[in-house]
Design a protein around this motif. Structure first.
Motif, short mmCIF file in Angstrom:
data_model
loop_
_atom_site.label_atom_id
_atom_site.label_comp_id
_atom_site.label_asym_id
_atom_site.label_seq_id
_atom_site.Cartn_x
_atom_site.Cartn_y
_atom_site.Cartn_z
N ASP A 1 0.85 -1.19 0.00
CA ASP A 1 0.00 0.00 0.00
C ASP A 1 0.88 1.24 0.00
O ASP A 1 2.11 1.14 -0.04
CB ASP A 1 -0.98 0.00 1.19
CG ASP A 1 -0.26 -0.07 2.54
OD1 ASP A 1 0.83 0.54 2.67
OD2 ASP A 1 -0.75 -0.74 3.46
N GLN A 2 0.25 2.41 0.08
CA GLN A 2 0.98 3.68 -0.01
C GLN A 2 1.40 4.22 1.35
O GLN A 2 1.88 5.34 1.44
CB GLN A 2 0.11 4.72 -0.74
CG GLN A 2 -1.06 5.26 0.08
CD GLN A 2 -2.30 4.41 0.01
OE1 GLN A 2 -2.24 3.20 -0.25
NE2 GLN A 2 -3.46 5.03 0.23
N HIS A 3 1.24 3.43 2.41
CA HIS A 3 1.47 3.95 3.77
C HIS A 3 2.83 3.59 4.35
O HIS A 3 3.09 3.89 5.50
CB HIS A 3 0.36 3.45 4.69
CG HIS A 3 -1.00 3.87 4.28
ND1 HIS A 3 -1.34 5.20 4.10
CD2 HIS A 3 -2.11 3.16 3.99
CE1 HIS A 3 -2.61 5.29 3.74
NE2 HIS A 3 -3.10 4.07 3.65
N LEU B 1 -5.29 4.00 11.76
CA LEU B 1 -3.88 3.64 11.64
C LEU B 1 -3.68 2.93 10.31
O LEU B 1 -4.59 2.25 9.82
CB LEU B 1 -3.45 2.69 12.77
CG LEU B 1 -3.35 3.26 14.18
CD1 LEU B 1 -3.10 2.14 15.17
CD2 LEU B 1 -2.23 4.30 14.25
N PRO B 2 -2.49 3.05 9.71
CA PRO B 2 -2.23 2.26 8.50
C PRO B 2 -2.36 0.78 8.82
O PRO B 2 -1.99 0.35 9.92
CB PRO B 2 -0.78 2.62 8.16
CG PRO B 2 -0.50 3.90 8.87
CD PRO B 2 -1.34 3.89 10.10
N PRO B 3 -2.90 -0.02 7.92
CA PRO B 3 -3.04 -1.46 8.17
C PRO B 3 -1.72 -2.08 8.62
O PRO B 3 -0.67 -1.82 8.05
CB PRO B 3 -3.48 -2.02 6.81
CG PRO B 3 -4.12 -0.86 6.12
CD PRO B 3 -3.37 0.35 6.57
N GLY B 4 -1.80 -2.91 9.66
CA GLY B 4 -0.62 -3.61 10.14
C GLY B 4 0.14 -2.92 11.25
O GLY B 4 0.92 -3.56 11.95
N ARG C 1 4.68 21.02 9.02
CA ARG C 1 5.01 19.75 8.38
C ARG C 1 6.38 19.89 7.73
O ARG C 1 6.71 20.94 7.17
CB ARG C 1 3.96 19.36 7.34
CG ARG C 1 3.62 20.46 6.37
CD ARG C 1 2.53 20.06 5.40
NE ARG C 1 3.04 19.24 4.30
CZ ARG C 1 2.30 18.77 3.32
NH1 ARG C 1 1.00 18.99 3.32
NH2 ARG C 1 2.83 18.06 2.36
N SER C 2 7.19 18.85 7.81
CA SER C 2 8.51 18.90 7.22
C SER C 2 8.95 17.48 6.87
O SER C 2 8.42 16.49 7.39
CB SER C 2 9.52 19.54 8.18
OG SER C 2 9.68 18.75 9.35
N LEU D 1 4.56 11.34 3.94
CA LEU D 1 4.03 12.54 4.56
C LEU D 1 2.51 12.50 4.69
O LEU D 1 1.94 12.86 5.73
CB LEU D 1 4.47 13.77 3.76
CG LEU D 1 4.13 15.14 4.34
CD1 LEU D 1 4.75 15.33 5.72
CD2 LEU D 1 4.61 16.25 3.40
N GLY D 2 1.82 12.06 3.63
CA GLY D 2 0.36 12.00 3.67
C GLY D 2 -0.15 11.05 4.75
O GLY D 2 -1.18 11.32 5.40
N THR D 3 0.56 9.96 4.97
CA THR D 3 0.18 9.01 6.02
C THR D 3 0.34 9.64 7.40
O THR D 3 -0.53 9.51 8.27
CB THR D 3 1.03 7.74 5.91
OG1 THR D 3 0.83 7.14 4.63
CG2 THR D 3 0.68 6.74 6.99
#
Length: 315
Positions: A141-143, A216-219, A265-266, A295-297
């Motif tokens: 995934d994207q996370h 939360l991101p999966p996992g 954000r950085s 960053l998006g996550t």
């Protein structure tokens, strides 16, 4: 009965062999740092910046693991660890060590990680004059980010590690330029005079359910929950650390006590930091997410933080 083409049959037979080989390499990687003495020089690259480090890793007869890390260029940085726990530190690191902070070898679980990463043996390479096998962990995934590990065939130790974003761009590199399995002598394990003993900051256990994330991101699961005192005051900051068995990120929740701060954000190489102000019944809190995740996550995690026990958390 319909015949199965030989090319397809060979592919089917290769699947369990590939899985077994991956499990074997991850097992060797997890065990190597507690079983194998070594010393060498490696480079570390992040955000286009390079630094060079010496490492001396010694496994004692009783199983105790002592390790000394020394930065060879730029600011003087040194760490001496025993069984993964820092004993003395020099440079800016001296003021950043907490009671639970250590650098343990990761115990990678192939079965767990295969839920979130496609893991495969991608081939072979040569690093620091030694034969290595290339292990690729591509996120599903994207996370989370992808990893490319070049493991020494003789020991299972990582000779090279690349951290890659979703476009395959390099975010971080660790790579040995010199490596050998000679046992470091006692003199090599002695820290320099500027290596100061670690004074651990006080941490307290946090009440269960004090903070939660609605997403939360999966996992990723909660590994650590603590209260830490700020060095300049008696204020306590909630600290939560989450991991998926390989990647990790931390969440800090600091009471603002009337202070005015801006969201921020950085990103520096693979490490992101996202801060946002959150209103609670007890007053405003600054939520900060720090970790090697996209960053998006990190932004979505920061927005999902809540005080108190959830009625029903969503994934």
């Amino acid at each position: 009965m319909r015949a199965i083409p030989l090319c397809l049959l060979s592919g089917l037979l290769a699947l369990p062999v590939q899985a077994t080989e991956v499990q074997d390499w991850l097992r060797r990687l997890a065990e190597a740092e507690r079983q194998q003495s070594f010393q060498g020089t490696f480079i570390y690259e992040r955000n286009g910046s390079f630094s060079t480090h010496g490492i001396w890793h010694r496994v004692e007869e009783g199983g105790e693991v002592r390790e000394r890390l020394l930065q060879l260029d730029g600011p003087a940085q040194e760490v001496l660890k025993v069984d993964g726990q820092a004993q003395c530190v020099s440079g800016a690191l001296a003021d950043q060590v907490s009671e639970e902070q250590a650098w343990p070898a990761r115990h990678l679980d192939a079965e767990q990680l295969s839920n979130w990463y496609d893991i495969r043996v991608a081939g072979q390479s040569r690093v620091a004059g030694r034969s290595a096998v290339v292990l690729v962990l591509a996120p599903k995934d994207q996370h989370r980010y992808g990893f490319e590990l070049h493991l020494d065939r003789a020991t299972g130790l990582p000779l090279k590690s690349l951290l890659l974003n979703e476009r395959g761009q390099l975010l971080e590199r660790f790579q040995f330029t010199q490596f050998n399995t000679a046992i470091p002598d006692a003199a090599a394990m002695q820290p320099g005079s500027r290596c100061r003993p670690v004074h651990f900051r006080t941490v307290d256990t946090m009440a269960e359910g004090s903070w939660r994330s609605d997403w939360l991101p999966p996992g990723f699961t909660l590994n650590t929950a603590q209260l830490r005192r700020l060095p300049a005051s008696d204020a306590k900051v909630a600290y939560l650390m989450y991991g998926d068995g390989l990647a990790r990120f931390s969440v800090f929740l600091e009471p603002l006590q009337g202070n005015v701060v801006e969201d921020a954000r950085s990103q520096l190489g693979p490490t992101v930091a996202v801060s946002r102000r959150m209103a609670t019944e007890a007053g405003d809190v600054m939520v900060t997410v720090v970790g090697e995740i996209p960053l998006g996550t990190a932004e979505r995690i920061a927005l999902s933080m809540r005080a108190g026990v959830p009625e029903q958390a969503s994934q």
